[in-house]
Scaffold this active site. Sequence first.
Site: not given
Length: 307
Positions: A135, A138-139
């Site tokens: 992701c 997200c990261d």
Amino acid sequence: MKKEYDVIIVGGGPAGMTAAIYAKRAALDTLIIEKQPFCGGQVLNTYEVDNYPGLPGIDGFSLSEKFHGHARNLEAEFYTGEMIELCEEGKKKVVVLSNGERIYAKGVILALGSVHRKAMVPGEEELKGKGVSYCATCDGAFFRDQTTAVIGGGDVALEDAIFLARGCKKVYLIHRRDELRGAKILQNKLLSLDNVEVLWDTVIEKIEGDQFVTGVSLQNVKTGEKSELSLDGVFVAIGTVPDTKALKGTLDLDENGYIVAGEDGITSMPGVFCGGDCRTKKLRQIVTSAADGANCVFSLEQYLMKL
Ligand code: NAP
């Protein structure tokens, strides 16, 4: 939460939430079960959605929140839990949750979505969360000014690489063919970026690293040439697989695990309907998932009239 509803919708992505909106508008007593604490499914992790009609450029979180808010305003009931079994008791369907709860309904709509496909290469499992991610939104922030690679050639891989290129020093897109699958508009954007390099016809053989990712071992599938690439992070974006393990032996699934159903959402178990990414279909998009949710409720209403 009650013990019995008119309809239980399993999954809170675009298909599930559209089904909830249509079910509430049809005055059906409706429960939505979502295993994550937030509804939205994969859309939640999409940085920008540019093809949902009327809302160009909206971010995935805001779009999910719009769906969720719409269903909440119609007083759909939400519950966090994971379905581990679907069965029948007489004419009633029973959704069994991992905490042992059994919830009954006249009909069930399965909108289970899908989960990330694994690359299945050495190092992937060991380095998950230590430089291997599924992701980018997200990261990605953890890799500011660093060098990363995205594996894949579909919409998600292209979106991820474009997103990462905003903060990373360099982004490699590693694709197994010499042609990208993702939308042309994303291809053009990606190929115009100075800090993105596409490695064509290339597969990953191993993700290297001890405590953290340090690089990947590659092979060119046309020439057979092997090489090493130093990296700080690897983003795997090679598609998704349906999340239907709980249904094996209960419903007809195809060879890839998708629930067999047409546009009407009718599955092999009467009173059970399915829509969204977990259904056998050609085009998996937010808009087709939303359409599936509406169709499922239409089919459910016809089923309930004959009960
Ligand atoms: P996808 O379209 O299935 O693409 C997967 C990519 O990964 C393909 O390029 C495929 O290569 C490659 N791949 C598959 N298995 C691989 C493996 N084992 N090793 C290396 N490469 C592998 O998946 P996606 O990008 O996750 O998208 C999923 C669905 O969501 C699609 O229908 C997509 O259109 C949709 N989506 C839409 C939007 C949007 O409309 N805004 C955004 C995101 C996703 P090949 O090309 O060689 O098969």
